[in-house]
Design an enzyme around this catalytic site. Structure first.
Site, PDB file in Angstrom:
ATOM      1  N   HIS A   1       0.847  -1.196   0.000  1.00 57.95           N
ATOM      2  CA  HIS A   1       0.000   0.000   0.000  1.00 57.95           C
ATOM      3  C   HIS A   1       0.886   1.251   0.000  1.00 57.95           C
ATOM      4  CE1 HIS A   1      -2.975   3.002   1.175  1.00 57.95           C
ATOM      5  NE2 HIS A   1      -2.274   3.269   2.258  1.00 57.95           N
TER       6      HIS A   1
ATOM      7  N   ASP B   1       7.441  22.987 -25.261  1.00 53.33           N
ATOM      8  CA  ASP B   1       7.384  21.603 -24.757  1.00 53.33           C
ATOM      9  C   ASP B   1       8.415  21.486 -23.641  1.00 53.33           C
ATOM     10  OD1 ASP B   1       7.367  18.657 -24.566  1.00 53.33           O
ATOM     11  OD2 ASP B   1       6.275  18.769 -26.463  1.00 53.33           O
TER      12      ASP B   1
ATOM     13  N   TRP C   1       7.387  -0.343   4.086  1.00 51.35           N
ATOM     14  CA  TRP C   1       7.972   0.365   2.940  1.00 51.35           C
ATOM     15  C   TRP C   1       9.343   0.906   3.303  1.00 51.35           C
ATOM     16  CZ3 TRP C   1       9.312   5.527   1.665  1.00 51.35           C
ATOM     17  CH2 TRP C   1       9.116   6.460   2.669  1.00 51.35           C
TER      18      TRP C   1
ATOM     19  N   SER D   1      13.699   6.753 -13.149  1.00 51.68           N
ATOM     20  CA  SER D   1      12.601   7.510 -13.743  1.00 51.68           C
ATOM     21  C   SER D   1      12.459   8.873 -13.080  1.00 51.68           C
ATOM     22  CB  SER D   1      11.311   6.703 -13.601  1.00 51.68           C
ATOM     23  OG  SER D   1      10.192   7.527 -13.737  1.00 51.68           O
ATOM     24  N   SER D   2      12.497   8.886 -11.743  1.00 50.10           N
ATOM     25  CA  SER D   2      12.332  10.153 -11.017  1.00 50.10           C
ATOM     26  C   SER D   2      13.465  11.119 -11.324  1.00 50.10           C
ATOM     27  CB  SER D   2      12.312   9.909  -9.512  1.00 50.10           C
ATOM     28  OG  SER D   2      11.163   9.231  -9.145  1.00 50.10           O
TER      29      SER D   2
ATOM     30  N   HIS E   1      13.266  11.654   4.418  1.00 45.32           N
ATOM     31  CA  HIS E   1      12.623  12.901   4.826  1.00 45.32           C
ATOM     32  C   HIS E   1      12.481  13.879   3.677  1.00 45.32           C
ATOM     33  CE1 HIS E   1      10.270  14.977   7.602  1.00 45.32           C
ATOM     34  NE2 HIS E   1      10.760  16.065   7.071  1.00 45.32           N
TER      35      HIS E   1
ATOM     36  N   GLU F   1      12.093  13.030   0.795  1.00 43.04           N
ATOM     37  CA  GLU F   1      11.042  12.387   0.009  1.00 43.04           C
ATOM     38  C   GLU F   1       9.646  12.845   0.456  1.00 43.04           C
ATOM     39  OE1 GLU F   1      10.736  10.510  -2.582  1.00 43.04           O
ATOM     40  OE2 GLU F   1       8.698   9.754  -2.342  1.00 43.04           O
TER      41      GLU F   1
ATOM     42  N   TYR G   1       8.887  15.634   1.596  1.00 44.63           N
ATOM     43  CA  TYR G   1       8.665  16.988   1.083  1.00 44.63           C
ATOM     44  C   TYR G   1       8.543  16.986  -0.433  1.00 44.63           C
ATOM     45  CZ  TYR G   1       9.255  18.495   5.802  1.00 44.63           C
ATOM     46  OH  TYR G   1       9.084  18.650   7.140  1.00 44.63           O
TER      47      TYR G   1
ATOM     48  N   SER H   1      -1.155  27.258  -3.972  1.00 48.75           N
ATOM     49  CA  SER H   1      -0.810  28.664  -4.186  1.00 48.75           C
ATOM     50  C   SER H   1      -1.283  29.179  -5.539  1.00 48.75           C
ATOM     51  CB  SER H   1       0.703  28.864  -4.059  1.00 48.75           C
ATOM     52  OG  SER H   1       1.145  28.406  -2.817  1.00 48.75           O
TER      53      SER H   1
ATOM     54  N   HIS I   1      14.578  12.399  13.045  1.00 44.90           N
ATOM     55  CA  HIS I   1      13.346  12.458  13.855  1.00 44.90           C
ATOM     56  C   HIS I   1      12.443  11.262  13.567  1.00 44.90           C
ATOM     57  CE1 HIS I   1      11.246  15.195  10.654  1.00 44.90           C
ATOM     58  NE2 HIS I   1      10.923  13.958  10.443  1.00 44.90           N
ATOM     59  N   HIS I   2      12.760  10.496  12.538  1.00 42.70           N
ATOM     60  CA  HIS I   2      12.046   9.233  12.323  1.00 42.70           C
ATOM     61  C   HIS I   2      12.631   8.125  13.193  1.00 42.70           C
ATOM     62  CE1 HIS I   2       9.954  10.756   8.693  1.00 42.70           C
ATOM     63  NE2 HIS I   2      11.042  11.472   8.564  1.00 42.70           N
TER      64      HIS I   2
ATOM     65  N   THR J   1       6.515  26.604   7.379  1.00 44.47           N
ATOM     66  CA  THR J   1       5.230  25.985   7.051  1.00 44.47           C
ATOM     67  C   THR J   1       4.093  26.861   7.570  1.00 44.47           C
ATOM     68  OG1 THR J   1       6.365  23.887   7.368  1.00 44.47           O
ATOM     69  CG2 THR J   1       3.999  23.794   7.060  1.00 44.47           C
TER      70      THR J   1
ATOM     71  N   LYS K   1       3.470  29.740   5.301  1.00 42.87           N
ATOM     72  CA  LYS K   1       2.681  29.396   4.117  1.00 42.87           C
ATOM     73  C   LYS K   1       1.189  29.374   4.443  1.00 42.87           C
ATOM     74  CE  LYS K   1       4.206  27.032   0.820  1.00 42.87           C
ATOM     75  NZ  LYS K   1       4.831  28.063   0.015  1.00 42.87           N
TER      76      LYS K   1
ATOM     77  N   ARG L   1       1.284   0.564  15.145  1.00 45.53           N
ATOM     78  CA  ARG L   1       0.918   0.464  13.738  1.00 45.53           C
ATOM     79  C   ARG L   1       1.360  -0.893  13.202  1.00 45.53           C
ATOM     80  NH1 ARG L   1       5.547   4.172  10.822  1.00 45.53           N
ATOM     81  NH2 ARG L   1       4.455   3.511   8.965  1.00 45.53           N
TER      82      ARG L   1
END
Lengths: 538, 319
Positions: free
Chosen positions: A79, A108, A144, A170-171, A254, A256, A258, A269, A303-304, A329, A332, A451
């Site tokens: 998932h 293009d 994951w 690809s990314s 991390h 990632e 963002y 925006s 922090h993870h 943040t 924003k 979890r």
């Protein structure tokens, strides 16, 4: 503006002569490739969503009723992988592909053939990864995050590692293309600080991608060699350290997260000024806030990992750095509210999703701030509180922004208006059920439910049942989305105007709806009052 | 003493069921003083039962309060804007897009709030990280999918008590796919203990600073008992340290909190906190049972010595 000029080029479109295969598989057109990305992402959204339905069905009540625990773990792992790498990231790349050339006044993307390659890698990558579910030994089941030693107990490590390498390639190619387009293909007069915030957010995101995808590739390659080539990077018995993987992974992970939210900031925006009919508040502050968040994303990874037993100094450093993210943040969010203040608002479906984004993403930000406080995190970590937190920022954050963007730009893409009534039905169903789905998970986490468990004590039963009901109905609501899209693309009779929205500003709205094959064959002239975020003097 | 504790629990539980949903939720949020284990409808963290556990609880409440206040202000302003500045009410859009004073204010105020939260959190973290002055050491080892507890020392004397602790048989039978057994029927001492009970709980004394040294044998696990106020990862090749000092006797339940394979959801943790006298008795029984026939297999018999050596090594590096 350049509208008349591009209209002349209309006959020049040659894609009508192409057959289906040539048009879609051999495409080098940014719009067609953007469409491919978006369709792929929608498909993955439903596949990843069906895995989520399995999870919520098993968690509907205590006791195991449907699946074995190992399969449950495959579902949670798949998932996440499908939603992150298959749904959210390709959706943003698709939106970037469609919109960036049109927003900066380019014909293009800068590298159209690479654009084709970076998309067509993805179906193969996901076919590889999803095929593991049908192979002996099953799919990845170690989460994951793929923490070793658990992840290399899986039979599918090699498949998943190779699939991730492909996704990373690809990314990176997508990111290079976007940077090349933004830096080289802007129309004369489209200075960097005149670009729409969405383009800015993608420019910064693309740099994050190039910086961290190779790190992920390195981390998973070390997993592969640990499993098959007798290395001991993460094997304590051979002198390695399982925690090393977590540091490397989250150095990717991390930024990632963002990567999955900065383009959403850009979308919101664009949408809020359009429907508030007022220039965005603090354009430069918005751009600077995105850049600050991107910078901070590189120094908060641990922090993870507060519960892995970091030294006191490291815990303090990562706590402070993480808390610092609340400042840009917050800026924003305040700026979005200030954009609405004094405007003249209407509430079409894109605006509804954008407003829901601001509120619900902020709630996800609040729980993020709570998670940053290390002693409190020792309680929250790896409980449903974290699950609630990241689904608020990813579902009501990233995915709501993607849906907002779809409703906002689909009249431009197709030349037809979607059904406003069914769009609103989709919105209200989504926003109600997503909260029924995820809000009770905060309580489950605070009460101590870990979890990634397939079964739980009866004390957790009531909120799990509520959450599952919300999940099923949120999932079903997305079929309305599918219906709205199909109707808009093939059946809608209502033609969209070029401007589409009364308050819409920016180059993309000066093109016809649908836009010509090559967006701007003649560079448009930039008028400050027509900029996406309004004419800003500061 | 323990029996009294359970009686209180039982009464509270029955009374709660009579309250209906609203009362239940109110209790869940505010009535958490003695309820260390998860309760139906629980809405907030437990304040816990140790000398430390109120710290994360208070920090959680303060941070939640701050977030609620900011949320009311920001969302309130947003809703006012949505009602006042609607096109349908004839609102005419204004042209401004910048206000330096306001921007400085709303950057500075969050910084001040964050500094105060950081100060509170740092203070709590310093208390947590101080594992010195312990009167007892317990080594915790995670396995797929059970825990092993080695009592390393108590009041300065080395101990040789160790055992495995895994999911109780009743929960284990009930949790099998399509077992047909009712999870609500799994009870121990009046509590509904489905998936939160073990065959051998970790017995510890109250009013004693206990140092835990935590590691794992195969994959990463995480030792998590909410009532103690923390969790700590159990990682192969790494020895983590944490401590607790329990104020109230009772049975405190938790679970493995790091995904560790198919039975991750089925390796609970039970800490049974007893008075120091009761603990001394329990310990004597354990040692008596352990010494004469030396029933432990060779591998486990070697482990406490190895554990002590590792702890000594850890102490010397911390030293």
């Amino acid at each position: 503006m350049a509208h008349a000029a591009t209209h002349d080029e209309h006959h020049d479109e040659h894609h009508e002569h192409l057959n289906f295969f040539q048009r879609w598989v051999m495409s080098t057109n940014h719009k067609d490739i953007g469409t491919l990305y978006l369709v792929f992402s929608l498909l993955m959204f439903f596949i990843g969503g069906s895995f989520a339905m399995v999870i919520r069905a098993e968690l509907f009540k205590p006791g195991l009723q449907l699946v074995q625990p190992y399969f449950f773990n495959e579902m949670t792992t798949m998932h996440a992988l499908v939603m992150i790498f298959g749904a959210v990231m390709p959706a943003f790349v698709g939106l970037g592909n469609w919109m960036i050339p049109m927003m900066v006044g380019a014909p293009d993307m800068a590298l159209p053939r690479m654009n084709n390659l970076s998309f067509w890698i993805l179906p193969f990558a996901f076919a590889l990864m999803l095929s593991t579910l049908f192979l002996p030994g099953g799919g990845p089941a170690g989460g994951w995050t793929m923490y070793p030693p658990l992840s290399i107990q899986s039979a599918s490590t090699a498949y998943v590692v190779f699939a991730i390498h492909l996704m990373g390639i690809s990314s990176i190619m997508g990111a290079i293309n976007i940077i090349a387009t933004i830096l080289n293909m802007r129309a004369p007069g489209m200075d960097l600080l005149k670009m729409p915030v969405f383009v800015w957010s993608w420019l910064i995101t693309a740099f994050l991608l190039i910086a961290v995808m190779p790190v992920l590739a390195g981390a998973v390659t070390m997993l592969l060699t640990d499993k098959y080539f007798n290395t001991h990077f993460f094997d304590a018995a051979g002198g390695g350290d399982p925690v090393l993987f977590q540091h490397v992974f989250w150095f990717f992970g991390h930024p990632e997260v963002y990567i999955m939210i900065l383009p959403a900031f850009g979308i919101i925006s664009e949408i809020i000024p359009t429907f508030a009919r007022k220039p965005i508040f603090g354009y430069k502050a918005m751009v600077f806030a995105i850049a600050s968040i991107a910078f901070l994303s590189f120094i908060v990874w641990a922090h993870h990992m507060f519960a892995v037993g970091l030294p006191l100094g490291a815990e303090i450093f990562f706590m402070y750095a993480t808390m610092l993210i609340a400042v840009p943040t917050g800026v924003k969010v305040f700026n979005w509210v200030a954009t609405m203040w004094g405007g003249s608002m209407t509430f079409e479906t894109p605006m509804l999703f954008a407003i829901a984004f601001v509120i619900l993403f902020t709630i996800g930000g609040f729980s993020g701030l709570m998670l940053a406080l290390v002693p409190a995190d020792f309680q929250y970590h790896d409980t449903y509180f974290v699950v609630a937190h990241f689904h608020y920022v990813l579902v009501t954050g990233a995915i709501f922004a993607i849906m907002a963007a779809t409703y906002y730009w689909i009249p431009k893409w197709t030349g037809h208006m979607y059904s406003e009534f069914w769009g609103k039905v989709h919105f209200w169903n989504s926003v109600v059920w997503v909260n029924v789905l995820f809000f009770p998970q905060h309580f489950l986490g605070l009460a101590g439910m870990p979890r990634r468990i397939p079964d739980y004590n009866v004390a957790f039963a009531n909120f799990n049942m509520i959450s599952s009901i919300g999940g099923f109905l949120f999932g079903a609501s997305q079929l309305i989305f599918l219906g709205v899209l199909i109707h808009c693309v093939w059946f809608s009779k209502k033609k969209a105007t070029d401007r589409v929205w009364e308050g819409a500003r920016g180059l993309e709205w000066t093109l016809s709806s649908p836009p010509p094959h090559h967006s701007f064959t003649i560079a448009p002239v930039i008028h400050d009052e027509e900029l996406a975020h309004g004419h800003v003097e500061d | 003493m323990r029996a009294g504790g359970f009686g209180k629990h039982g009464i509270r539980f029955r009374a709660k069921q009579a309250f209906g949903v609203a009362g239940l939720m109110a209790l869940g949020l505010f009535g958490g003083t003695a309820q260390a284990n998860p309760q139906p409808g629980q809405l907030n963290l437990t304040p816990g039962v140790t000398t430390y556990s109120h710290i994360p609880y208070m920090l959680n409440n303060v941070a939640l309060g701050v977030c609620v206040v900011i949320g009311i202000l920001v969302f309130g302003a947003m809703f006012i804007a949505m009602f006042r500045f609607r096109k349908s009410r004839g609102a005419v859009p204004e042209k401004w897009s910048h206000n330096t004073t306001v921007e400085i204010i709303w950057t500075a105020i969050p910084v001040v709030i964050l500094i105060s939260l950081a100060w509170l959190a740092t203070d709590g973290l310093r208390k947590f990280s101080d594992t010195t002055g312990s009167q007892m050491t317990v080594k915790v080892t995670g396995y797929q999918w059970k825990w092993r507890y080695d009592y390393v020392d108590y009041l300065g004397k080395p101990l040789h008590v160790d055992f495995m602790s895994k999911l109780d048989d009743q929960s284990n039978a009930t949790r099998q796919l399509d077992s047909g057994l009712d999870p609500y029927a799994v009870k121990a001492d009046g509590e509904q203990t489905y998936l939160l009970n073990v065959d051998h709980p970790l017995v510890v004394p109250i009013h004693t600073k206990i140092r835990f040294v935590i590691t794992a044998d195969d994959v990463i696990h995480s030792w998590f008992v909410p009532a103690l106020g923390w969790k700590m990862d159990a990682i192969p090749g790494v020895i983590n340290a944490a401590w607790t000092n329990i104020n109230t006797p009772g049975i405190y339940r938790g679970q493995c909190a790091e995904l560790c394979g198919q039975d991750h959801g089925f390796m609970p943790i039970v800490v049974k906190a007893v008075s120091q006298d009761d603990f001394a008795k329990w310990l004597a029984d354990q040692q008596k049972a352990a010494t004469p026939p030396a029933p432990a297999p060779a591998s486990t018999a070697a482990a406490p010595a190895q554990a002590t050596a590792q702890v000594a090594a850890k102490q010397s590096t911390q030293g």
